[in-house]
Scaffold this motif. Structure first.
Motif, PDB file in Angstrom:
ATOM      1  N   VAL A   1      12.906  64.355  28.967  1.00 21.16           N
ATOM      2  CA  VAL A   1      11.901  64.066  30.107  1.00 21.16           C
ATOM      3  C   VAL A   1      11.290  62.895  29.816  1.00 21.16           C
ATOM      4  CG1 VAL A   1      10.107  65.796  29.754  1.00 21.16           C
ATOM      5  CG2 VAL A   1      10.425  64.802  32.136  1.00 21.16           C
ATOM      6  N   SER A   2      10.979  62.012  30.674  1.00 27.04           N
ATOM      7  CA  SER A   2      10.152  60.749  30.456  1.00 27.04           C
ATOM      8  C   SER A   2       9.381  60.389  31.634  1.00 27.04           C
ATOM      9  CB  SER A   2      10.879  59.584  30.131  1.00 27.04           C
ATOM     10  OG  SER A   2      11.977  59.792  29.076  1.00 27.04           O
TER      11      SER A   2
ATOM     12  N   VAL B   1       9.185  59.215  36.875  1.00 24.92           N
ATOM     13  CA  VAL B   1       9.533  60.329  35.920  1.00 24.92           C
ATOM     14  C   VAL B   1      10.993  60.248  35.977  1.00 24.92           C
ATOM     15  CG1 VAL B   1       9.340  62.976  35.315  1.00 24.92           C
ATOM     16  CG2 VAL B   1       7.600  61.381  36.533  1.00 24.92           C
ATOM     17  N   SER B   2      11.735  60.451  34.693  1.00 21.55           N
ATOM     18  CA  SER B   2      13.357  60.537  34.800  1.00 21.55           C
ATOM     19  C   SER B   2      13.721  61.661  33.942  1.00 21.55           C
ATOM     20  CB  SER B   2      13.711  59.300  34.241  1.00 21.55           C
ATOM     21  OG  SER B   2      12.787  58.680  33.006  1.00 21.55           O
ATOM     22  N   PHE B   3      14.927  62.184  34.008  1.00 15.56           N
ATOM     23  CA  PHE B   3      15.364  63.547  33.469  1.00 15.56           C
ATOM     24  C   PHE B   3      16.650  63.034  32.822  1.00 15.56           C
ATOM     25  CE2 PHE B   3      12.609  65.212  36.508  1.00 15.56           C
ATOM     26  CZ  PHE B   3      11.782  66.123  35.690  1.00 15.56           C
TER      27      PHE B   3
ATOM     28  N   ARG C   1       8.157  60.455  26.099  1.00 14.04           N
ATOM     29  CA  ARG C   1       9.219  60.955  26.262  1.00 14.04           C
ATOM     30  C   ARG C   1       9.386  62.313  25.229  1.00 14.04           C
ATOM     31  NH1 ARG C   1      14.546  60.361  23.944  1.00 14.04           N
ATOM     32  NH2 ARG C   1      16.196  60.655  25.372  1.00 14.04           N
TER      33      ARG C   1
END
Length: 768
Positions: free
Chosen positions: A374-375, A355-357, A391
């Motif tokens: 957010v992905s 998870v990435s922001f 995403r």
């Protein structure tokens, strides 16, 4: 008078550097190595190719002219060397290169050996020096003599099978009668033979088994060359044997290999196994990849001769699986027959989920805003190394200078989802074809909702595409289906009255109506750059070619004609009550990088594109139109600030778009110090429209006028190269402005004004 401070500043910098003695830190009795030259009496001997044999080179130069790193080092003081500013100057600068006689002697020997290895066996190298004060200039003069040529070629191969293989492939041999006795060519031939034999079972064959003997012909510069094949010796009995051919006995997979473990099969920890297509698969606790995925990715086949190319294809196939972190192919000789190889593919699992922001600040012509996203990514969704991405994005911006509208805010919501299958998915296609093409398949959908004071717009799209690599450096992509739908839920009355009503602007009107684009496309990229190690590019010339073509609406237009479908008031056919676009678009670009030396290079780029609307459309949809200016185009203009043609712009970015584009760029790039790179560039180009539009006067492409409408700019760039990404700052100045036909305004290079002619660009990555 405003110009004088900048001129004085430049003069001050020049005087500081000029006043810095380059020999400030050169000890008494020694010399600064100021210059090194290589000269030759033969044009065939390129001095650039001999530069790597120089053991000691002068201080580096910016743009091959200024020894700025040395100047910076000399700014440090000698009285208080430990003070912070003196340490800083010495850290970012380069210390003077002190002439070393032993290094010069080594260079002389290395050059002589290198030239002799090129076939000039009687070559000599003279070293000349010229000193003045505390500087010395060094020159290596090569007297090559006549080259030795190969008269006859004999091959002594006492192995019938190998002799047959080489005879069948003799046309590929690098050894030709009349060639120079070039050691590098002889060594390349050894490597070629090893590659050939390693693909037909010779697992342990290496180039040390091949040697050469050369006999000179008396009183001539001719040589009789003999290629010798040495026999294979058994390590245990020391018996002389023919070279053995190896076959694949079995292929197995170990899916939970720990990088900290030994690759010895007996030491690898597994607790369960299964067989699929007669191949054992070993795993621990749970098998995370489907057996079919593993067996199809392996190019190794049981019972066939060992083939090094199959091993490389196996590495490549498994490298495309995102569920894997590491792959190693391990071979072990069979205990009962040493010419049988047991192949084990050792696999290390990668982390499945992440998870990435992202948080961004935006600035659109002075209007400030923020965006967040957010992905989520899953790299093994269906246990076939399928990569699934979702995403979500939101943005807000406060809009100023927009009188007449109640709402002054811009809001955007977006979502996208795609899934990538590392294999070719298409109905009624054979498994052999799928294995051969090794393409990945991608499906995706995107949704974007924009709410502005003038209008609200929804853009939805979906795609179905294939990607694959045929050879190193070649990439292909087919967009089998690319659907874009533009829907305008609301348009303010003021925006309608100002821009859309009365047919004042056909381009604006076309792009602010509901629209459907149903297209297909093909894209090809070739990069000649060679890579070694962890993706580091070698210091060689390279070039990149990109080509793309796409079309839209042709199938729908043909069906509409066949069914005699009705048209709307604008004369357009519709699909589900939505007009669709029809066009053909092609793009081509060529980029070349020419290495001057290890710190300097030239980069050249030319790009052309044309998009032609026809049939069901009189205008190219805005998303497919070209624009000029910006960080990757003509950098003397801001993004979307140039053209089309001589059109000066009217404040509406839609009108500064076109159907034809030309970009030509030239950069001289240099390494400064640390991670900093510099560039001097010249850009030229513009965009044009195919048809004449009232709202874009001077924008139509005409053969007798377009060359006078090519804009030219120049500038400087600063790049922070952090290996994995590049942060780029470019400042461009207008040189020729096509908005004007004559006068000072057309040639701002003669009378530049910083506020009028300068454009600053911040970007990530090189422009081409």
């Amino acid at each position: 008078m405003r110009k004088y401070p900048s001129y004085l500043f430049i003069l001050l910098v020049v005087l500081i550097f000029a006043s810095c003695s380059t020999t400030k830190f050169v000890p008494e009795g020694e010399y600064l190595l100021d210059e090194v030259k290589i000269t030759s009496n033969k044009k065939e001997l390129k001095t650039v190719d001999l530069q790597p044999y120089i053991r000691q080179n002068p201080n580096s130069k910016w743009f091959s002219v200024f020894k700025t790193p040395l100047y910076v080092y000399n700014l440090s003081g000698t009285k208080h060397p430990n003070r912070w500013y003196n340490k800083f100057f010495r850290k970012i600068g380069d210390p003077p290169v002190i002439y070393n006689t032993s290094e010069a002697g080594r260079s002389q020997d290395e050059l002589r050996k290198a030239v002799q290895n090129m076939g000039y066996l009687s070559a000599e190298v003279d070293t000349l020096t010229h000193s003045k004060k505390k500087k010395i200039k060094l020159s290596y003069n090569i007297v090559s003599g006549k080259p030795y040529l190969v008269r006859n070629i004999t091959r002594l191969i006492n192995d019938a099978k190998i002799a047959k293989y080489l005879e069948e492939d003799s046309i590929s041999s690098l050894l030709k009668p009349g060639m120079k006795l070039d050691v590098s060519v002889l060594d390349s031939e050894r490597e070629r033979i090893v590659r050939k034999l390693s693909n037909v079972g010779y697992y342990k064959f290496h180039k040390d088994y091949i040697t050469y003997s050369a006999d000179t012909v008396l009183n001539t510069y001719e040589i009789d060359l003999t290629l010798n094949l040495h026999p294979y010796k058994d390590k245990l009995s020391d018996a002389v044997l023919t070279h053995p051919q190896y076959r694949i006995n079995k292929v197995g997979f170990i899916t939970n290999f720990d990088l900290m473990q030994s690759s010895d099969i007996q030491s690898i920890s597994v607790n369960d196994s299964l067989h699929y297509n007669n191949m054992p698969i070993y795993y621990k606790d749970k098998l995370y990849l489907r057996p079919k995925i593993l067996t199809e990715a392996s190019a190794l086949k049981q019972g066939e001769l060992y083939n090094a190319s199959d091993v490389q294809r196996t590495y490549s196939n498994f490298g495309r699986l995102g569920a894997l972190k590491y792959t190693n192919v391990h071979f072990a000789e069979n205990a009962s027959d040493s010419t049988l190889l047991n192949a084990y593919v050792l696999l290390t699992r990668a982390k499945d989920k992440s998870v990435s922001f992202e948080i961004d600040g935006t600035n659109s012509a002075g209007d400030l805003g923020a965006a967040a996203a957010v992905s989520f990514q899953h790299r093994n969704l269906f246990k076939g190394s399928e990569t699934f991405n979702v995403r979500l994005r939101g943005a807000y911006e406060a809009i100023s200078n927009l009188p007449g509208y109640n709402n002054k805010n811009y809001t955007e919501y977006g979502a996208e989802m795609n899934i990538n299958f590392p294999r070719f998915l298409f109905p009624f296609v054979s498994s052999d074809f799928k294995k051969k093409i090794r393409a990945s398949t991608e499906f995706g959908i995107q949704y974007n909702y924009q709410i502005r004071p003038e209008f609200s717009r929804i853009q939805a799209s979906s795609n179905w595409s294939y990607k694959w690599q045929k050879k190193l450096g070649q990439q292909f992509r087919i967009d089998l289906l690319d659907i874009n739908y533009l829907y305008m839920p609301s348009i303010s009355d003021k925006f309608k009255n100002d821009y859309l009503d009365g047919e004042n602007n056909y381009i604006l009107e076309y792009n602010y109506k509901d629209r459907l684009i149903l297209g297909t496309g093909f894209h090809y990229t070739y990069n000649s750059a060679r890579f070694v190690g962890l993706g580091q590019q070698t210091n060689l010339d390279s070039y990149t070619i990109r080509f793309g073509i796409e079309s839209a609406g042709n199938l729908l237009y043909g069906l509409s004609n066949l069914t005699n479908a009705s048209k709307n008031g604008d004369g357009e056919y519709k699909l589900l009550s939505i007009p669709y676009a029809q066009y053909l678009k092609g793009d081509f670009s060529f980029a070349r990088n020419i290495v001057v030396d290890e710190r300097n290079s030239f980069a050249f780029h030319v790009g052309v594109g044309i998009a032609y609307p026809y049939g069901n459309a009189g205008v190219i949809p805005f998303e497919k139109r070209y624009f000029s200016g910006g960080a990757n185009s003509v950098r003397g203009w801001s993004v979307r600030g140039l053209g089309p043609g001589s059109f000066a712009g009217d404040g509406n970015f839609l009108n500064q778009s076109g159907d034809i584009k030309l970009d030509v760029n030239l950069e001289y790039r240099t390494n400064l110090f640390w991670k900093l790179r510099g560039a001097v560039f010249v850009d030229a180009g513009n965009i044009w429209t195919i048809r004449e539009y009232d709202t874009q006067p001077g924008g139509q492409f005409k053969f007798n006028e377009f060359y006078r409408q090519i804009a030219i700019s120049y500038g400087l760039g600063l790049r922070f190269d952090f290996d994995f990404f590049v942060v780029r700052l470019d400042g461009g100045m207008k040189a020729i402005n096509p908005e004007f036909k004559s006068g000072k305004e057309r040639y701002p290079i003669i009378n530049p004004k910083f506020g009028r002619d300068f454009a600053f660009h911040f970007a990530v990555g090189y422009p081409f």
